[in-house]
Design a protein around this motif. Structure first.
Motif, PDB file in Angstrom:
ATOM      1  N   ALA A  91       7.700  -2.036  -7.677  1.00 59.02           N
ATOM      2  CA  ALA A  91       6.833  -0.908  -7.989  1.00 59.02           C
ATOM      3  C   ALA A  91       5.502  -0.976  -7.235  1.00 59.02           C
ATOM      4  N   THR A  92       4.997  -2.171  -6.978  1.00 57.34           N
ATOM      5  CA  THR A  92       3.698  -2.303  -6.308  1.00 57.34           C
ATOM      6  C   THR A  92       3.809  -2.457  -4.800  1.00 57.34           C
ATOM      7  N   PHE A  93       4.993  -2.759  -4.294  1.00 55.52           N
ATOM      8  CA  PHE A  93       5.149  -3.007  -2.865  1.00 55.52           C
ATOM      9  C   PHE A  93       4.772  -1.815  -1.978  1.00 55.52           C
ATOM     10  N   PRO A  94       5.185  -0.586  -2.286  1.00 50.77           N
ATOM     11  CA  PRO A  94       4.886   0.526  -1.374  1.00 50.77           C
ATOM     12  C   PRO A  94       3.406   0.703  -1.078  1.00 50.77           C
ATOM     13  N   LEU A  95       2.581   0.711  -2.097  1.00 52.94           N
ATOM     14  CA  LEU A  95       1.156   0.912  -1.883  1.00 52.94           C
ATOM     15  C   LEU A  95       0.538  -0.271  -1.138  1.00 52.94           C
ATOM     16  N   ARG A  96       0.916  -1.490  -1.544  1.00 50.50           N
ATOM     17  CA  ARG A  96       0.384  -2.666  -0.847  1.00 50.50           C
ATOM     18  C   ARG A  96       0.822  -2.664   0.616  1.00 50.50           C
ATOM     19  N   SER A  97       2.053  -2.301   0.873  1.00 53.35           N
ATOM     20  CA  SER A  97       2.584  -2.312   2.232  1.00 53.35           C
ATOM     21  C   SER A  97       1.900  -1.277   3.122  1.00 53.35           C
ATOM     22  N   ILE A  98       1.762  -0.049   2.634  1.00 49.09           N
ATOM     23  CA  ILE A  98       1.168   0.990   3.475  1.00 49.09           C
ATOM     24  C   ILE A  98      -0.316   0.721   3.696  1.00 49.09           C
ATOM     25  N   ASN A  99      -1.003   0.181   2.701  1.00 46.79           N
ATOM     26  CA  ASN A  99      -2.404  -0.192   2.900  1.00 46.79           C
ATOM     27  C   ASN A  99      -2.537  -1.292   3.946  1.00 46.79           C
ATOM     28  N   HIS A 100      -1.671  -2.289   3.870  1.00 46.93           N
ATOM     29  CA  HIS A 100      -1.680  -3.365   4.869  1.00 46.93           C
ATOM     30  C   HIS A 100      -1.382  -2.804   6.259  1.00 46.93           C
ATOM     31  N   THR A 101      -0.393  -1.931   6.349  1.00 44.38           N
ATOM     32  CA  THR A 101      -0.023  -1.344   7.639  1.00 44.38           C
ATOM     33  C   THR A 101      -1.173  -0.556   8.236  1.00 44.38           C
ATOM     34  N   LEU A 102      -1.804   0.297   7.444  1.00 35.68           N
ATOM     35  CA  LEU A 102      -2.897   1.118   7.962  1.00 35.68           C
ATOM     36  C   LEU A 102      -4.098   0.266   8.369  1.00 35.68           C
ATOM     37  N   ARG A 103      -4.484  -0.700   7.530  1.00 29.94           N
ATOM     38  CA  ARG A 103      -5.599  -1.587   7.893  1.00 29.94           C
ATOM     39  C   ARG A 103      -5.289  -2.339   9.178  1.00 29.94           C
ATOM     40  N   SER A 104      -4.093  -2.896   9.259  1.00 28.21           N
ATOM     41  CA  SER A 104      -3.702  -3.693  10.429  1.00 28.21           C
ATOM     42  C   SER A 104      -3.593  -2.836  11.678  1.00 28.21           C
ATOM     43  N   ALA A 105      -3.014  -1.645  11.540  1.00 28.71           N
ATOM     44  CA  ALA A 105      -2.854  -0.765  12.698  1.00 28.71           C
ATOM     45  C   ALA A 105      -4.203  -0.330  13.248  1.00 28.71           C
ATOM     46  N   VAL A 106      -5.093   0.099  12.372  1.00 25.72           N
ATOM     47  CA  VAL A 106      -6.412   0.545  12.828  1.00 25.72           C
ATOM     48  C   VAL A 106      -7.163  -0.605  13.498  1.00 25.72           C
ATOM     49  N   ALA A 107      -7.129  -1.798  12.900  1.00 24.53           N
ATOM     50  CA  ALA A 107      -7.832  -2.953  13.479  1.00 24.53           C
ATOM     51  C   ALA A 107      -7.244  -3.353  14.832  1.00 24.53           C
ATOM     52  N   ALA A 108      -5.925  -3.438  14.915  1.00 27.60           N
ATOM     53  CA  ALA A 108      -5.280  -3.833  16.179  1.00 27.60           C
ATOM     54  C   ALA A 108      -5.502  -2.781  17.260  1.00 27.60           C
ATOM     55  N   ARG A 109      -5.408  -1.519  16.876  1.00 27.79           N
ATOM     56  CA  ARG A 109      -5.611  -0.447  17.851  1.00 27.79           C
ATOM     57  C   ARG A 109      -7.070  -0.414  18.326  1.00 27.79           C
ATOM     58  N   ARG A 110      -7.989  -0.703  17.439  1.00 29.12           N
ATOM     59  CA  ARG A 110      -9.406  -0.753  17.820  1.00 29.12           C
ATOM     60  C   ARG A 110      -9.627  -1.830  18.894  1.00 29.12           C
ATOM     61  N   ARG A 111      -8.975  -2.981  18.730  1.00 29.22           N
ATOM     62  CA  ARG A 111      -9.108  -4.058  19.729  1.00 29.22           C
ATOM     63  C   ARG A 111      -8.618  -3.611  21.106  1.00 29.22           C
ATOM     64  N   TRP A 112      -7.688  -2.656  21.160  1.00 32.53           N
ATOM     65  CA  TRP A 112      -7.171  -2.134  22.427  1.00 32.53           C
ATOM     66  C   TRP A 112      -7.897  -0.865  22.851  1.00 32.53           C
ATOM     67  N   GLY A 113      -8.974  -0.513  22.154  1.00 35.49           N
ATOM     68  CA  GLY A 113      -9.791   0.624  22.562  1.00 35.49           C
ATOM     69  C   GLY A 113      -9.414   1.968  21.970  1.00 35.49           C
ATOM     70  N   HIS A 114      -8.564   1.985  20.945  1.00 35.64           N
ATOM     71  CA  HIS A 114      -8.157   3.244  20.310  1.00 35.64           C
ATOM     72  C   HIS A 114      -9.045   3.532  19.097  1.00 35.64           C
ATOM     73  N   HIS A 115      -9.504   4.747  18.979  1.00 35.72           N
ATOM     74  CA  HIS A 115     -10.354   5.165  17.865  1.00 35.72           C
ATOM     75  C   HIS A 115      -9.524   5.233  16.578  1.00 35.72           C
ATOM     76  N   PRO A 116     -10.119   4.908  15.429  1.00 33.54           N
ATOM     77  CA  PRO A 116      -9.371   4.955  14.160  1.00 33.54           C
ATOM     78  C   PRO A 116      -8.721   6.310  13.854  1.00 33.54           C
ATOM     79  N   VAL A 117      -9.330   7.415  14.273  1.00 32.23           N
ATOM     80  CA  VAL A 117      -8.724   8.719  13.975  1.00 32.23           C
ATOM     81  C   VAL A 117      -7.460   8.973  14.787  1.00 32.23           C
ATOM     82  N   SER A 118      -7.121   8.077  15.709  1.00 33.35           N
ATOM     83  CA  SER A 118      -5.890   8.241  16.480  1.00 33.35           C
ATOM     84  C   SER A 118      -4.684   7.655  15.749  1.00 33.35           C
ATOM     85  N   THR A 119      -4.890   7.216  14.511  1.00 30.23           N
ATOM     86  CA  THR A 119      -3.803   6.743  13.653  1.00 30.23           C
ATOM     87  C   THR A 119      -3.659   7.753  12.520  1.00 30.23           C
TER      88      THR A 119
END
Length: 190
Positions: A142-170
Protein backbone atom coordinates in the motif's frame (compact mmCIF):
# COMPACT_ATOMS: atom_id res chain seq x y z
CA UNK A 1 -15.75 16.32 -27.29
CA UNK A 2 -15.93 19.84 -25.92
CA UNK A 3 -14.54 20.53 -22.46
CA UNK A 4 -16.97 22.24 -20.09
CA UNK A 5 -14.63 23.41 -17.34
CA UNK A 6 -11.59 24.61 -19.27
CA UNK A 7 -10.43 25.95 -22.58
CA UNK A 8 -7.92 23.77 -24.41
CA UNK A 9 -5.87 25.24 -27.20
CA UNK A 10 -5.74 23.25 -30.44
CA UNK A 11 -2.58 21.20 -30.76
CA UNK A 12 -1.01 21.31 -34.19
CA UNK A 13 1.91 19.43 -35.67
CA UNK A 14 3.56 22.68 -36.74
CA UNK A 15 3.38 24.15 -33.22
CA UNK A 16 4.65 20.95 -31.58
CA UNK A 17 7.52 20.64 -34.07
CA UNK A 18 8.45 24.26 -33.46
CA UNK A 19 8.47 23.75 -29.69
CA UNK A 20 10.42 20.48 -29.84
CA UNK A 21 12.85 21.25 -32.70
CA UNK A 22 16.31 19.93 -31.86
CA UNK A 23 15.08 18.15 -28.74
CA UNK A 24 15.04 14.58 -27.51
CA UNK A 25 11.93 13.34 -25.66
CA UNK A 26 11.89 10.18 -23.53
CA UNK A 27 8.55 8.70 -22.43
CA UNK A 28 8.84 6.11 -19.64
CA UNK A 29 6.12 3.98 -18.13
CA UNK A 30 3.65 1.18 -18.67
CA UNK A 31 1.35 0.40 -21.59
CA UNK A 32 -0.53 3.66 -21.08
CA UNK A 33 2.74 5.53 -21.54
CA UNK A 34 3.23 3.50 -24.71
CA UNK A 35 -0.15 4.76 -25.96
CA UNK A 36 0.91 8.33 -25.14
CA UNK A 37 4.16 7.74 -27.06
CA UNK A 38 2.28 6.33 -30.06
CA UNK A 39 -0.17 9.26 -30.03
CA UNK A 40 2.71 11.73 -29.94
CA UNK A 41 4.30 9.91 -32.86
CA UNK A 42 1.05 10.04 -34.79
CA UNK A 43 0.66 13.76 -34.16
CA UNK A 44 4.24 14.44 -35.26
CA UNK A 45 4.16 12.06 -38.28
CA UNK A 46 7.17 10.15 -36.96
CA UNK A 47 9.26 7.44 -38.52
CA UNK A 48 10.02 4.58 -36.12
CA UNK A 49 13.53 3.26 -35.64
CA UNK A 50 14.63 -0.27 -36.42
CA UNK A 51 14.03 -1.35 -32.83
CA UNK A 52 10.25 -1.49 -33.33
CA UNK A 53 9.50 -5.20 -33.29
CA UNK A 54 6.09 -6.82 -33.23
CA UNK A 55 3.24 -5.61 -31.07
CA UNK A 56 5.11 -5.25 -27.77
CA UNK A 57 6.59 -1.83 -27.20
CA UNK A 58 9.51 -2.23 -24.84
CA UNK A 59 12.22 0.14 -26.04
CA UNK A 60 11.41 2.11 -29.17
CA UNK A 61 12.86 5.15 -30.91
CA UNK A 62 11.42 7.44 -33.55
CA UNK A 63 12.34 10.48 -35.58
CA UNK A 64 9.78 13.27 -35.98
CA UNK A 65 9.27 16.68 -37.53
CA UNK A 66 11.39 16.04 -40.60
CA UNK A 67 14.15 14.46 -38.50
CA UNK A 68 14.50 17.45 -36.14
CA UNK A 69 13.01 15.73 -33.04
CA UNK A 70 14.04 12.44 -31.43
CA UNK A 71 11.43 10.44 -29.53
CA UNK A 72 12.03 7.37 -27.38
CA UNK A 73 9.91 5.08 -25.20
CA UNK A 74 11.19 2.81 -22.44
CA UNK A 75 8.90 0.30 -20.76
CA UNK A 76 9.13 0.25 -17.00
CA UNK A 77 5.77 -0.46 -15.42
CA UNK A 78 6.71 1.14 -12.09
CA UNK A 79 9.04 3.85 -13.45
CA UNK A 80 11.40 2.65 -10.77
CA UNK A 81 14.55 4.77 -10.57
CA UNK A 82 17.55 2.53 -9.98
CA UNK A 83 20.89 1.93 -11.59
CA UNK A 84 21.13 -1.60 -10.18
CA UNK A 85 19.50 -4.58 -11.84
CA UNK A 86 19.38 -6.34 -8.46
CA UNK A 87 16.78 -3.76 -7.34
CA UNK A 88 14.62 -4.64 -10.33
CA UNK A 89 14.88 -8.32 -9.44
CA UNK A 90 13.73 -7.64 -5.87
CA UNK A 91 10.67 -5.71 -7.07
CA UNK A 92 9.80 -8.32 -9.70
CA UNK A 93 9.27 -10.81 -6.86
CA UNK A 94 6.08 -8.89 -6.02
CA UNK A 95 4.72 -9.40 -9.50
CA UNK A 96 6.65 -11.32 -12.17
CA UNK A 97 4.40 -9.93 -14.90
CA UNK A 98 5.85 -6.43 -14.46
CA UNK A 99 8.12 -5.20 -17.25
CA UNK A 100 11.02 -3.29 -15.71
CA UNK A 101 13.41 -2.26 -18.46
CA UNK A 102 16.38 0.05 -17.89
CA UNK A 103 15.95 3.75 -18.58
CA UNK A 104 17.74 5.79 -15.91
CA UNK A 105 20.92 6.65 -17.79
CA UNK A 106 19.06 7.90 -20.87
CA UNK A 107 16.67 9.89 -18.68
CA UNK A 108 19.46 11.59 -16.75
CA UNK A 109 21.83 12.33 -19.59
CA UNK A 110 20.20 12.25 -23.01
CA UNK A 111 16.58 13.37 -22.84
CA UNK A 112 15.82 17.07 -23.11
CA UNK A 113 12.29 16.28 -21.94
CA UNK A 114 11.43 13.35 -19.67
CA UNK A 115 7.79 12.24 -19.46
CA UNK A 116 7.09 9.75 -16.66
CA UNK A 117 3.74 7.92 -16.63
CA UNK A 118 3.16 5.89 -13.50
CA UNK A 119 0.48 4.19 -11.52
CA UNK A 120 -1.56 1.77 -13.58
CA UNK A 121 0.18 -1.34 -12.21
CA UNK A 122 0.47 -0.25 -8.57
CA UNK A 123 -3.04 -1.29 -7.43
CA UNK A 124 -2.40 -4.89 -8.51
CA UNK A 125 1.25 -5.25 -7.56
CA UNK A 126 2.08 -7.97 -5.06
CA UNK A 127 -1.40 -9.27 -4.26
CA UNK A 128 -0.40 -12.94 -4.58
CA UNK A 129 2.65 -12.43 -2.36
CA UNK A 130 0.52 -10.44 0.10
CA UNK A 131 -1.91 -13.34 0.45
CA UNK A 132 0.98 -15.58 1.52
CA UNK A 133 2.82 -13.11 3.78
CA UNK A 134 0.02 -11.22 5.52
CA UNK A 135 -0.32 -7.73 6.99
CA UNK A 136 3.32 -6.64 6.71
CA UNK A 137 3.25 -7.26 2.99
CA UNK A 138 -0.12 -5.50 2.69
CA UNK A 139 1.33 -2.38 4.33
CA UNK A 140 4.41 -2.48 2.10
CA UNK A 141 2.27 -2.88 -1.00
CA UNK A 142 0.00 0.00 0.00
CA UNK A 143 2.86 2.43 0.71
CA UNK A 144 5.20 1.42 -2.11
CA UNK A 145 3.61 3.46 -4.96
CA UNK A 146 3.92 6.83 -3.28
CA UNK A 147 7.40 6.11 -1.90
CA UNK A 148 8.55 4.84 -5.29
CA UNK A 149 7.26 7.75 -7.37
CA UNK A 150 8.64 10.29 -4.89
CA UNK A 151 12.04 8.59 -5.02
CA UNK A 152 11.90 8.48 -8.83
CA UNK A 153 11.00 12.15 -9.19
CA UNK A 154 13.61 13.33 -6.66
CA UNK A 155 16.29 11.16 -8.25
CA UNK A 156 15.37 12.08 -11.82
CA UNK A 157 15.37 15.81 -11.16
CA UNK A 158 18.70 15.64 -9.27
CA UNK A 159 20.43 13.45 -11.88
CA UNK A 160 19.08 15.51 -14.77
CA UNK A 161 20.22 18.72 -13.06
CA UNK A 162 23.78 17.33 -12.91
CA UNK A 163 23.60 16.91 -16.72
CA UNK A 164 22.30 20.46 -17.20
CA UNK A 165 18.55 19.80 -17.51
CA UNK A 166 16.13 22.17 -15.78
CA UNK A 167 13.70 20.59 -13.26
CA UNK A 168 10.66 21.64 -15.33
CA UNK A 169 11.90 19.35 -18.12
CA UNK A 170 10.70 16.38 -16.04
CA UNK A 171 6.95 15.79 -16.38
CA UNK A 172 4.77 13.39 -14.39
CA UNK A 173 1.62 12.10 -16.06
CA UNK A 174 -0.83 10.93 -13.41
CA UNK A 175 -2.30 7.50 -13.06
CA UNK A 176 -5.71 7.06 -14.75
CA UNK A 177 -7.01 5.13 -11.76
CA UNK A 178 -6.41 5.78 -8.07
CA UNK A 179 -3.36 4.07 -6.61
CA UNK A 180 -3.29 2.64 -3.11
CA UNK A 181 -6.33 1.68 -1.10
CA UNK A 182 -9.79 1.62 -2.70
CA UNK A 183 -12.24 4.19 -1.37
CA UNK A 184 -14.78 2.79 1.03
CA UNK A 185 -18.41 2.67 0.03
CA UNK A 186 -20.09 5.91 1.10
CA UNK A 187 -23.15 5.78 3.26
CA UNK A 188 -26.23 6.71 1.22
CA UNK A 189 -27.19 9.22 3.96
CA UNK A 190 -24.02 11.30 3.43
Amino acid sequence: WLPSACSLLPLSREKMCSLLRGKSVLVVGDSLAAQLFLSLNGLLASTFGRNLRGAALLDVTASACNDTVRLAYARNDLVMWTEHSSDMLKVSRFDPSLLLGPWVQRAARDADLLVVDSGHHFPHMGRKLEARQGADMATSRATFPLRSINHTLRSAVAARRRWGHHPVSTVLVSAPVPTGQPRQQRNSNE
